[in-house]
Design a protein around this motif. Sequence first.
Motif, PDB file in Angstrom:
ATOM      1  N   GLY A   1      46.106  61.967  49.148  1.00 21.84           N
ATOM      2  CA  GLY A   1      45.233  61.911  47.978  1.00 21.84           C
ATOM      3  C   GLY A   1      44.157  60.849  48.135  1.00 21.84           C
ATOM      4  N   ALA A   2      43.458  60.622  47.062  1.00 23.63           N
ATOM      5  CA  ALA A   2      42.396  59.623  47.064  1.00 23.63           C
ATOM      6  C   ALA A   2      42.959  58.222  47.302  1.00 23.63           C
ATOM      7  N   ILE A   3      42.234  57.439  48.078  1.00 30.54           N
ATOM      8  CA  ILE A   3      42.607  56.055  48.320  1.00 30.54           C
ATOM      9  C   ILE A   3      42.101  55.212  47.150  1.00 30.54           C
ATOM     10  N   ARG A   4      42.931  54.314  46.663  1.00 31.53           N
ATOM     11  CA  ARG A   4      42.584  53.469  45.524  1.00 31.53           C
ATOM     12  C   ARG A   4      42.862  52.010  45.860  1.00 31.53           C
ATOM     13  N   VAL A   5      42.331  51.115  45.040  1.00 34.28           N
ATOM     14  CA  VAL A   5      42.557  49.684  45.192  1.00 34.28           C
ATOM     15  C   VAL A   5      43.215  49.169  43.921  1.00 34.28           C
ATOM     16  N   GLN A   6      44.295  48.412  44.061  1.00 33.39           N
ATOM     17  CA  GLN A   6      44.946  47.782  42.917  1.00 33.39           C
ATOM     18  C   GLN A   6      44.642  46.295  42.970  1.00 33.39           C
ATOM     19  N   ILE A   7      44.255  45.726  41.830  1.00 32.36           N
ATOM     20  CA  ILE A   7      43.905  44.313  41.742  1.00 32.36           C
ATOM     21  C   ILE A   7      44.958  43.589  40.912  1.00 32.36           C
ATOM     22  N   GLU A   8      45.462  42.470  41.450  1.00 31.47           N
ATOM     23  CA  GLU A   8      46.354  41.579  40.704  1.00 31.47           C
ATOM     24  C   GLU A   8      45.881  40.168  40.964  1.00 31.47           C
ATOM     25  N   GLY A   9      45.622  39.409  39.928  1.00 29.30           N
ATOM     26  CA  GLY A   9      45.168  38.039  40.129  1.00 29.30           C
ATOM     27  C   GLY A   9      44.568  37.482  38.860  1.00 29.30           C
ATOM     28  N   SER A  10      43.955  36.315  38.974  1.00 28.45           N
ATOM     29  CA  SER A  10      43.308  35.654  37.843  1.00 28.45           C
ATOM     30  C   SER A  10      41.901  35.257  38.248  1.00 28.45           C
ATOM     31  N   ILE A  11      40.989  35.273  37.308  1.00 24.76           N
ATOM     32  CA  ILE A  11      39.605  34.882  37.538  1.00 24.76           C
ATOM     33  C   ILE A  11      39.372  33.564  36.803  1.00 24.76           C
ATOM     34  N   TYR A  12      38.787  32.587  37.505  1.00 25.19           N
ATOM     35  CA  TYR A  12      38.478  31.293  36.912  1.00 25.19           C
ATOM     36  C   TYR A  12      36.987  31.016  37.084  1.00 25.19           C
ATOM     37  N   ALA A  13      36.370  30.405  36.081  1.00 27.17           N
ATOM     38  CA  ALA A  13      34.978  29.981  36.182  1.00 27.17           C
ATOM     39  C   ALA A  13      34.935  28.707  37.033  1.00 27.17           C
ATOM     40  N   ASN A  14      34.059  28.667  38.024  1.00 26.86           N
ATOM     41  CA  ASN A  14      33.964  27.509  38.916  1.00 26.86           C
ATOM     42  C   ASN A  14      33.414  26.268  38.224  1.00 26.86           C
ATOM     43  N   ASN A  15      32.680  26.440  37.135  1.00 30.29           N
ATOM     44  CA  ASN A  15      32.037  25.300  36.477  1.00 30.29           C
ATOM     45  C   ASN A  15      32.915  24.696  35.375  1.00 30.29           C
ATOM     46  N   SER A  16      34.175  25.052  35.315  1.00 31.44           N
ATOM     47  CA  SER A  16      35.142  24.544  34.336  1.00 31.44           C
ATOM     48  C   SER A  16      34.867  24.987  32.903  1.00 31.44           C
TER      49      SER A  16
END
Length: 58
Positions: free
Chosen positions: A2-17
């Motif tokens: 079937g179609a290839i997919r990407v799963q994302i697991e993680g956290s996003i942080y702003a670099n400027n605090s």
Amino acid sequence: MGAIRVQIEGSIYANNSDDLTQEEFLDAFIEFVENRGWSFGGGSFQIDEEGNHIDDIE
């Protein structure tokens, strides 16, 4: 296969605090995804600096 997919697991942080709101991130993320003709299915939630879920955002 079937179609290839990407799963994302993680956290996003702003670099400027600065605080990064869930709405601000999702707006930028969805724009990124849609500009490439892709789609996203899933969920997200806001966390504090220790990684704990925030249920009530003021």
